[in-house]
Scaffold this motif. Sequence first.
Motif, PDB file in Angstrom:
ATOM      1  N   SER A 104       0.850  -1.190   0.000  1.00 20.18           N
ATOM      2  CA  SER A 104       0.000   0.000   0.000  1.00 20.18           C
ATOM      3  C   SER A 104       0.886   1.241   0.000  1.00 20.18           C
ATOM      4  O   SER A 104       1.983   1.231   0.545  1.00 20.18           O
ATOM      5  N   GLY A 105       0.401   2.282  -0.640  1.00 13.86           N
ATOM      6  CA  GLY A 105       1.183   3.509  -0.767  1.00 13.86           C
ATOM      7  C   GLY A 105       2.067   3.517  -1.994  1.00 13.86           C
ATOM      8  O   GLY A 105       2.781   4.481  -2.245  1.00 13.86           O
ATOM      9  N   THR A 106       2.031   2.415  -2.769  1.00 12.88           N
ATOM     10  CA  THR A 106       2.802   2.348  -4.009  1.00 12.88           C
ATOM     11  C   THR A 106       1.893   1.798  -5.099  1.00 12.88           C
ATOM     12  O   THR A 106       0.845   1.219  -4.826  1.00 12.88           O
ATOM     13  N   THR A 107       2.340   1.979  -6.332  1.00  9.42           N
ATOM     14  CA  THR A 107       1.601   1.449  -7.467  1.00  9.42           C
ATOM     15  C   THR A 107       2.571   0.720  -8.394  1.00  9.42           C
ATOM     16  O   THR A 107       3.743   1.106  -8.494  1.00  9.42           O
ATOM     17  N   ALA A 108       2.093  -0.326  -9.044  1.00 11.14           N
ATOM     18  CA  ALA A 108       2.943  -1.101  -9.953  1.00 11.14           C
ATOM     19  C   ALA A 108       3.228  -0.294 -11.219  1.00 11.14           C
ATOM     20  O   ALA A 108       2.372   0.436 -11.715  1.00 11.14           O
ATOM     21  N   TYR A 109       4.456  -0.433 -11.723  1.00 10.38           N
ATOM     22  CA  TYR A 109       4.864   0.239 -12.955  1.00 10.38           C
ATOM     23  C   TYR A 109       5.714  -0.743 -13.752  1.00 10.38           C
ATOM     24  O   TYR A 109       6.607  -1.388 -13.199  1.00 10.38           O
ATOM     25  N   THR A 110       5.448  -0.865 -15.059  1.00 14.10           N
ATOM     26  CA  THR A 110       6.218  -1.744 -15.928  1.00 14.10           C
ATOM     27  C   THR A 110       7.313  -0.935 -16.612  1.00 14.10           C
ATOM     28  O   THR A 110       7.031   0.068 -17.284  1.00 14.10           O
ATOM     29  N   ILE A 111       8.549  -1.365 -16.437  1.00 15.95           N
ATOM     30  CA  ILE A 111       9.711  -0.670 -17.004  1.00 15.95           C
ATOM     31  C   ILE A 111       9.637  -0.673 -18.526  1.00 15.95           C
ATOM     32  O   ILE A 111       9.373  -1.711 -19.152  1.00 15.95           O
ATOM     33  N   ARG A 112       9.896   0.509 -19.100  1.00 11.79           N
ATOM     34  CA  ARG A 112       9.962   0.671 -20.556  1.00 11.79           C
ATOM     35  C   ARG A 112      11.374   1.073 -20.940  1.00 11.79           C
ATOM     36  O   ARG A 112      12.158   1.503 -20.097  1.00 11.79           O
ATOM     37  N   SER A 113      11.666   0.984 -22.196  1.00 11.93           N
ATOM     38  CA  SER A 113      12.989   1.358 -22.696  1.00 11.93           C
ATOM     39  C   SER A 113      13.325   2.794 -22.299  1.00 11.93           C
ATOM     40  O   SER A 113      12.505   3.694 -22.453  1.00 11.93           O
ATOM     41  N   GLY A 114      14.502   2.993 -21.740  1.00 14.79           N
ATOM     42  CA  GLY A 114      14.969   4.334 -21.367  1.00 14.79           C
ATOM     43  C   GLY A 114      14.635   4.742 -19.946  1.00 14.79           C
ATOM     44  O   GLY A 114      15.092   5.782 -19.474  1.00 14.79           O
ATOM     45  N   ASP A 115      13.839   3.940 -19.232  1.00 13.58           N
ATOM     46  CA  ASP A 115      13.481   4.299 -17.861  1.00 13.58           C
ATOM     47  C   ASP A 115      14.680   4.220 -16.923  1.00 13.58           C
ATOM     48  O   ASP A 115      15.520   3.321 -17.057  1.00 13.58           O
ATOM     49  N   THR A 116      14.733   5.149 -15.980  1.00  7.10           N
ATOM     50  CA  THR A 116      15.694   5.122 -14.878  1.00  7.10           C
ATOM     51  C   THR A 116      14.931   5.509 -13.620  1.00  7.10           C
ATOM     52  O   THR A 116      13.856   6.110 -13.699  1.00  7.10           O
ATOM     53  N   PHE A 117      15.484   5.190 -12.458  1.00  5.91           N
ATOM     54  CA  PHE A 117      14.838   5.619 -11.211  1.00  5.91           C
ATOM     55  C   PHE A 117      14.740   7.140 -11.185  1.00  5.91           C
ATOM     56  O   PHE A 117      13.763   7.687 -10.698  1.00  5.91           O
ATOM     57  N   TYR A 118      15.745   7.815 -11.741  1.00 11.96           N
ATOM     58  CA  TYR A 118      15.750   9.275 -11.728  1.00 11.96           C
ATOM     59  C   TYR A 118      14.579   9.854 -12.538  1.00 11.96           C
ATOM     60  O   TYR A 118      13.817  10.679 -12.044  1.00 11.96           O
ATOM     61  N   ASN A 119      14.407   9.388 -13.802  1.00  7.71           N
ATOM     62  CA  ASN A 119      13.317   9.972 -14.593  1.00  7.71           C
ATOM     63  C   ASN A 119      11.949   9.522 -14.094  1.00  7.71           C
ATOM     64  O   ASN A 119      10.972  10.245 -14.213  1.00  7.71           O
ATOM     65  N   LEU A 120      11.871   8.329 -13.472  1.00  8.87           N
ATOM     66  CA  LEU A 120      10.599   7.902 -12.874  1.00  8.87           C
ATOM     67  C   LEU A 120      10.269   8.756 -11.646  1.00  8.87           C
ATOM     68  O   LEU A 120       9.107   9.096 -11.419  1.00  8.87           O
ATOM     69  N   ALA A 121      11.289   9.109 -10.868  1.00  9.74           N
ATOM     70  CA  ALA A 121      11.074   9.964  -9.692  1.00  9.74           C
ATOM     71  C   ALA A 121      10.512  11.316 -10.123  1.00  9.74           C
ATOM     72  O   ALA A 121       9.574  11.832  -9.506  1.00  9.74           O
ATOM     73  N   ILE A 122      11.041  11.868 -11.207  1.00 11.51           N
ATOM     74  CA  ILE A 122      10.548  13.151 -11.706  1.00 11.51           C
ATOM     75  C   ILE A 122       9.111  12.994 -12.224  1.00 11.51           C
ATOM     76  O   ILE A 122       8.225  13.778 -11.889  1.00 11.51           O
ATOM     77  N   ARG A 123       8.878  11.945 -13.021  1.00 14.73           N
ATOM     78  CA  ARG A 123       7.563  11.737 -13.628  1.00 14.73           C
ATOM     79  C   ARG A 123       6.476  11.520 -12.575  1.00 14.73           C
ATOM     80  O   ARG A 123       5.353  11.984 -12.725  1.00 14.73           O
ATOM     81  N   TYR A 124       6.807  10.817 -11.482  1.00 14.03           N
ATOM     82  CA  TYR A 124       5.800  10.496 -10.469  1.00 14.03           C
ATOM     83  C   TYR A 124       5.909  11.352  -9.202  1.00 14.03           C
ATOM     84  O   TYR A 124       5.326  11.022  -8.178  1.00 14.03           O
ATOM     85  N   ASN A 125       6.666  12.456  -9.301  1.00 13.14           N
ATOM     86  CA  ASN A 125       6.775  13.417  -8.200  1.00 13.14           C
ATOM     87  C   ASN A 125       7.169  12.744  -6.885  1.00 13.14           C
ATOM     88  O   ASN A 125       6.527  12.912  -5.858  1.00 13.14           O
TER      89      ASN A 125
END
Length: 194
Positions: free
Chosen positions: A144-165
């Motif tokens: 709880s408090g998280t949501t599932a995300y499927t990794i796509r080409s080019g994803d990094t923890f850094y750009n995911l952090a920005i995208r999901y605030n």
Amino acid sequence: MPPTTCPAGTTAYTIRAGDTFYAIARAHNISLDALLAANPGVDPDRLFIGQIICIPRPTPPPAPVCPTLRVGSRGGAVRQLQQLLKDAGFDPGPIDGIFGSRTQAAVIAFQASKGLTQDGIVGIRTWTALGVDCTTPPPTTCPSGTTAYTIRSGDTFYNLAIRYNTTVEAIRRANPSVNPDNLIVGQIICIPVS
């Protein structure tokens, strides 16, 4: 420094006489690496009675990473297949989790483009050609408090952090067994949500 609260997906445990990280990991059916990752400020060589550590919840036995799919198959793996086919330029029809004749035709066309046996059955070779690492264990359900995300080409923890605030550190805590330097297309991770 011991944790004051344990993050989602872990439970607090109080150190008793004779405890070691190795024994705790075995007793709770988790890997030693997962236990270490859940307790970054704890020195496993200097445990003391009464100290509180965080224990990741054990993961259920893994389902096949690359299940064999054919006409009639249904579910999340079929949705993943349909999205990968669409991303590769092949039209599987609606991304609905139902392996029908359009999905089969897209699989056959994809197999032909890669020089694979054109049988319309998705096995390890077809999954691999689609960019899925069939040796990686599947993720557990997200706490709880998280949501599932499927990794796509080019994803990094850094750009995911920005995208999901959120922050890179929050994503790391939610995914203690995931190597952020080796993300794999199709891998599912947990993203903290506010």
